[in-house]
Design a protein around this motif. Structure first.
Motif, PDB file in Angstrom:
ATOM      1  N   PRO A  44       0.812  -1.229   0.000  1.00 38.89           N
ATOM      2  CA  PRO A  44       0.000   0.000   0.000  1.00 38.89           C
ATOM      3  C   PRO A  44       0.848   1.284   0.000  1.00 38.89           C
ATOM      4  CG  PRO A  44      -0.876  -1.568   1.569  1.00 38.89           C
ATOM      5  CD  PRO A  44       0.441  -2.122   1.118  1.00 38.89           C
ATOM      6  N   ALA A  45       1.980   1.200   0.716  1.00 41.87           N
ATOM      7  CA  ALA A  45       2.844   2.391   0.749  1.00 41.87           C
ATOM      8  C   ALA A  45       3.420   2.692  -0.637  1.00 41.87           C
ATOM      9  CB  ALA A  45       3.975   2.176   1.756  1.00 41.87           C
ATOM     10  N   ILE A  46       3.844   1.644  -1.350  1.00 43.58           N
ATOM     11  CA  ILE A  46       4.400   1.855  -2.694  1.00 43.58           C
ATOM     12  C   ILE A  46       3.331   2.387  -3.648  1.00 43.58           C
ATOM     13  CG2 ILE A  46       5.381   0.675  -4.700  1.00 43.58           C
ATOM     14  CD1 ILE A  46       6.810  -1.203  -2.758  1.00 43.58           C
ATOM     15  N   ILE A  47       2.150   1.800  -3.601  1.00 43.38           N
ATOM     16  CA  ILE A  47       1.057   2.256  -4.479  1.00 43.38           C
ATOM     17  C   ILE A  47       0.697   3.712  -4.170  1.00 43.38           C
ATOM     18  CG2 ILE A  47      -1.352   1.893  -5.078  1.00 43.38           C
ATOM     19  CD1 ILE A  47      -0.920  -1.100  -4.587  1.00 43.38           C
ATOM     20  N   THR A  48       0.643   4.042  -2.873  1.00 47.67           N
ATOM     21  CA  THR A  48       0.338   5.426  -2.479  1.00 47.67           C
ATOM     22  C   THR A  48       1.391   6.397  -3.024  1.00 47.67           C
ATOM     23  OG1 THR A  48      -0.710   4.634  -0.446  1.00 47.67           O
ATOM     24  CG2 THR A  48      -0.064   6.958  -0.516  1.00 47.67           C
ATOM     25  N   LEU A  49       2.655   6.013  -2.916  1.00 45.07           N
ATOM     26  CA  LEU A  49       3.737   6.873  -3.394  1.00 45.07           C
ATOM     27  C   LEU A  49       3.678   7.064  -4.902  1.00 45.07           C
ATOM     28  CD1 LEU A  49       6.303   8.435  -2.668  1.00 45.07           C
ATOM     29  CD2 LEU A  49       7.598   6.323  -3.028  1.00 45.07           C
ATOM     30  N   VAL A  50       3.399   5.991  -5.635  1.00 47.51           N
ATOM     31  CA  VAL A  50       3.310   6.081  -7.099  1.00 47.51           C
ATOM     32  C   VAL A  50       2.161   6.988  -7.519  1.00 47.51           C
ATOM     33  CG1 VAL A  50       2.847   4.766  -9.208  1.00 47.51           C
ATOM     34  CG2 VAL A  50       4.431   3.858  -7.501  1.00 47.51           C
ATOM     35  N   ILE A  51       1.017   6.795  -6.873  1.00 45.45           N
ATOM     36  CA  ILE A  51      -0.158   7.595  -7.233  1.00 45.45           C
ATOM     37  C   ILE A  51       0.038   9.073  -6.887  1.00 45.45           C
ATOM     38  CG2 ILE A  51      -2.608   7.970  -6.725  1.00 45.45           C
ATOM     39  CD1 ILE A  51      -2.896   4.945  -6.394  1.00 45.45           C
ATOM     40  N   LEU A  52       0.647   9.333  -5.726  1.00 43.19           N
ATOM     41  CA  LEU A  52       0.789  10.730  -5.270  1.00 43.19           C
ATOM     42  C   LEU A  52       2.062  11.416  -5.762  1.00 43.19           C
ATOM     43  CD1 LEU A  52      -0.372  10.466  -1.533  1.00 43.19           C
ATOM     44  CD2 LEU A  52      -1.709  11.154  -3.537  1.00 43.19           C
ATOM     45  N   SER A  53       2.979  10.706  -6.409  1.00 43.57           N
ATOM     46  CA  SER A  53       4.262  11.301  -6.818  1.00 43.57           C
ATOM     47  C   SER A  53       4.113  12.527  -7.729  1.00 43.57           C
ATOM     48  CB  SER A  53       5.150  10.239  -7.485  1.00 43.57           C
ATOM     49  OG  SER A  53       4.500   9.675  -8.608  1.00 43.57           O
ATOM     50  N   PRO A  54       3.239  12.542  -8.740  1.00 46.27           N
ATOM     51  CA  PRO A  54       3.087  13.785  -9.539  1.00 46.27           C
ATOM     52  C   PRO A  54       2.666  14.975  -8.689  1.00 46.27           C
ATOM     53  CG  PRO A  54       2.078  11.929 -10.664  1.00 46.27           C
ATOM     54  CD  PRO A  54       2.397  11.466  -9.281  1.00 46.27           C
ATOM     55  N   TRP A  55       1.713  14.708  -7.776  1.00 42.66           N
ATOM     56  CA  TRP A  55       1.245  15.800  -6.908  1.00 42.66           C
ATOM     57  C   TRP A  55       2.354  16.254  -5.964  1.00 42.66           C
ATOM     58  CZ3 TRP A  55       0.320  15.584  -1.501  1.00 42.66           C
ATOM     59  CH2 TRP A  55      -0.262  16.742  -0.975  1.00 42.66           C
ATOM     60  N   LEU A  56       3.142  15.307  -5.431  1.00 47.03           N
ATOM     61  CA  LEU A  56       4.241  15.652  -4.531  1.00 47.03           C
ATOM     62  C   LEU A  56       5.320  16.469  -5.253  1.00 47.03           C
ATOM     63  CD1 LEU A  56       4.647  12.264  -2.605  1.00 47.03           C
ATOM     64  CD2 LEU A  56       3.734  14.417  -1.695  1.00 47.03           C
ATOM     65  N   VAL A  57       5.654  16.049  -6.483  1.00 46.00           N
ATOM     66  CA  VAL A  57       6.651  16.792  -7.263  1.00 46.00           C
ATOM     67  C   VAL A  57       6.172  18.201  -7.557  1.00 46.00           C
ATOM     68  CG1 VAL A  57       7.849  16.903  -9.487  1.00 46.00           C
ATOM     69  CG2 VAL A  57       7.679  14.721  -8.269  1.00 46.00           C
ATOM     70  N   TYR A  58       4.898  18.319  -7.962  1.00 48.25           N
ATOM     71  CA  TYR A  58       4.345  19.648  -8.260  1.00 48.25           C
ATOM     72  C   TYR A  58       4.338  20.529  -7.008  1.00 48.25           C
ATOM     73  CZ  TYR A  58       0.917  23.264  -9.281  1.00 48.25           C
ATOM     74  OH  TYR A  58       0.288  24.469  -9.426  1.00 48.25           O
ATOM     75  N   SER A  59       3.959  19.940  -5.865  1.00 49.83           N
ATOM     76  CA  SER A  59       3.925  20.723  -4.626  1.00 49.83           C
ATOM     77  C   SER A  59       5.323  21.186  -4.227  1.00 49.83           C
ATOM     78  CB  SER A  59       3.311  19.873  -3.507  1.00 49.83           C
ATOM     79  OG  SER A  59       1.991  19.515  -3.822  1.00 49.83           O
ATOM     80  N   ALA A  60       6.306  20.291  -4.389  1.00 47.43           N
ATOM     81  CA  ALA A  60       7.681  20.668  -4.044  1.00 47.43           C
ATOM     82  C   ALA A  60       8.194  21.783  -4.956  1.00 47.43           C
ATOM     83  CB  ALA A  60       8.586  19.442  -4.148  1.00 47.43           C
ATOM     84  N   TYR A  61       7.884  21.683  -6.259  1.00 51.89           N
ATOM     85  CA  TYR A  61       8.307  22.727  -7.206  1.00 51.89           C
ATOM     86  C   TYR A  61       7.634  24.061  -6.894  1.00 51.89           C
ATOM     87  CZ  TYR A  61       8.641  25.388 -11.528  1.00 51.89           C
ATOM     88  OH  TYR A  61       8.850  26.382 -12.438  1.00 51.89           O
ATOM     89  N   LYS A  62       6.342  23.999  -6.588  1.00 52.60           N
ATOM     90  CA  LYS A  62       5.598  25.219  -6.264  1.00 52.60           C
ATOM     91  C   LYS A  62       6.164  25.876  -5.010  1.00 52.60           C
ATOM     92  CE  LYS A  62       0.889  26.910  -5.542  1.00 52.60           C
ATOM     93  NZ  LYS A  62      -0.535  26.510  -5.397  1.00 52.60           N
TER      94      LYS A  62
END
Length: 469
Positions: A44-62
């Motif tokens: 579940p942790a890996i699936i969560t990370l894969v699904i949320l990675s675009p949002w996490l990258v965008y948030s970090a860039y912002k």
């Protein structure tokens, strides 16, 4: 952000757990402890990370972008505060009379150089210099120097040969005024330093025909005191350890001896400048010679990279290396200096410590100059015109002035890669605009010292303005 990640993990954990439990029940699978860790926590942790990675990258860039903008705004606020302090602080004005000036370049001489700069004339193919591939390269060569190359064996390199020719040419172009200066120096020496001058105060008489000044057949009359002529020769810093002072001094002193100025009345000083600090060093020099009321100054800048050995050295480091050569000079003095039969042609003003161009325009009443309405350029830009940041800096610099982009004239590109003295060369070119135009000099290294040149008029003394009021 943590709350969103935790909720997403719980939702995915519930889905994955339900699917795994029903699957194991259906196949009658007997899991061990490792299976529980792998399928109920790690998966579940890996699936969560894969699904949320675009949002996490965008948030970090912002977040990074916001912090960067805040830092820029903070720097701007600091810069504005510093500029306000500088604008309100007292500043220094250096005034000089220009008696003569001359500039030479592959584009021409004096005013013709400015005309060619407006036409964006490109370098020409040099049939005597080769690049690293053995092919002719482009250069800004002064072809007239090729006709007078007989002194090559006397100097260490072709570069110094051409440099000495440029220096000699500058002296010869100012010779008319230098003759008048020599005559005044001779009269000043007679009055203030010679034995005849001391006797004159008791017994006015004609000059002793047997004296060393027997060519001056006139009574000794009081003249403005003039002690000496100072030559400041400005060279590139890469010549510091190879320039031959003795050979250069010999040529210069021989020239002045022929026009009647003895060696003891001449002071020669060499300055070696680099590209970044050349203009600041020039301003420092002008500060040093300001208010020297009994001396004249001859400033001469020269550089040449028309030398195959130098081309071979630099072609490996600089792609499409373009060498150039140029020289410029001016004869100037403090406004209090008075020379018989020699009148100044222009006035030079250097304002040090005032970065607010709009305030400078207001104090000197430059806003209403007719040149602002015309199309002729009058702002010498010493920055690289290919740099995108330059246009923004220019816009900000002249924001509250009548100066428009079509008033700019770029200097740097006409010097190829021979850039050590580009700022000083641009400073010298400001002396060759038409009389009805007041040129301005701007560059990244010139912000703290504004320079402009005015033609001398009958009312010029009445028009002098004091900025610190």
């Amino acid at each position: 952000m943590i709350k969103k990640i935790l909720l997403s993990f719980i939702a995915i954990f519930a889905l994955v757990s339900g699917f795994i439990i029903f699957y194991w029940r259906d196949v009658q699978y007997d899991p061990d402890k490792g299976d529980f860790f792998l399928y109920f926590l790690l998966l579940p942790a890996i699936i969560t990370l894969v699904i949320l990675s675009p949002w996490l990258v965008y948030s970090a860039y912002k977040n990074y972008k916001e912090k960067k903008e805040q830092a820029i705004n903070h720097d701007k606020d600091d810069a504005n505060q510093k500029q306000t302090v500088v604008a309100d602080a007292p500043f220094e004005q250096l005034d000089f009379n220009i008696y003569s000036s001359f500039a030479v370049h592959a584009l021409g001489e004096n005013e013709s150089i400015i005309a060619e700069l407006q036409n964006f004339k490109s370098p020409e193919l040099d049939d005597q210099l080769l690049n690293s591939y053995g092919l002719p390269l482009l250069s800004y060569r002064i072809k007239d120097l090729d006709e007078d190359n007989h002194e090559e064996s006397e100097y260490a390199s072709p570069r110094q040969v051409r440099m000495m020719l440029l220096i000699k040419q500058q002296l010869e172009q100012n010779i008319e005024n230098l003759y008048l200066l020599a005559e005044h120096l001779k009269r000043s020496t007679l009055f203030y330093e010679s034995q005849q001058a001391r006797e004159y105060h008791m017994h006015p008489a004609w000059v002793d025909p047997e004296s060393e000044y027997d060519d001056v057949q006139m009574p000794i009359v009081e003249v403005y005191r003039l002690n000496r002529l100072n030559l400041h020769i400005l060279l590139s810093e890469d010549l510091l350890h190879i320039w031959n002072d003795d050979q250069s001094n010999e040529l210069i002193l021989e020239f002045f001896a022929e026009i009647g100025i003895p060696a003891q009345k001449i002071h020669i000083e060499y300055h070696f400048f680099g590209e970044q600090l050349a203009y600041q060093e020039l301003v420092h020099l002008l500060k040093g010679i300001h208010k020297r009321e009994h001396e004249m100054f001859f400033l001469l800048v020269a550089d040449s990279e028309i030398d195959q050995d130098l081309v071979d050295e630099k072609s490996w480091m600089i792609k499409d290396y373009i060498p150039a050569e140029f020289a410029a000079s001016c004869l100037l003095a403090d406004p209090l200096v008075k020379i018989q039969e020699l009148e100044p042609a222009k006035n030079l003003k250097v304002v040090v410590g005032q970065q607010d161009t709009a305030k400078l325009f207001t104090n000197f009443e430059f806003h209403d100059l007719p040149q602002h309405e015309g199309e002729d350029p009058y702002v010498l830009i010493l920055s690289d015109q290919t740099d995108i940041k330059v246009s923004k800096k220019l816009q900000q610099h002249f924001l509250q002035t009548p100066v428009e982009p079509h008033h700019y004239i770029y200097v740097k590109s006409s010097l190829g890669h021979t850039q050590h003295l580009a700022d000083i060369y641009g400073f010298m070119l400001s002396m060759h605009f038409p009389e009805h135009i007041i040129p301005f000099v701007f560059g990244e290294n010139t912000v703290s010292a504004h320079t402009f040149v005015q033609s001398v008029t009958e009312n010029s003394e009445d028009d002098v303005m004091v900025l610190n009021n």
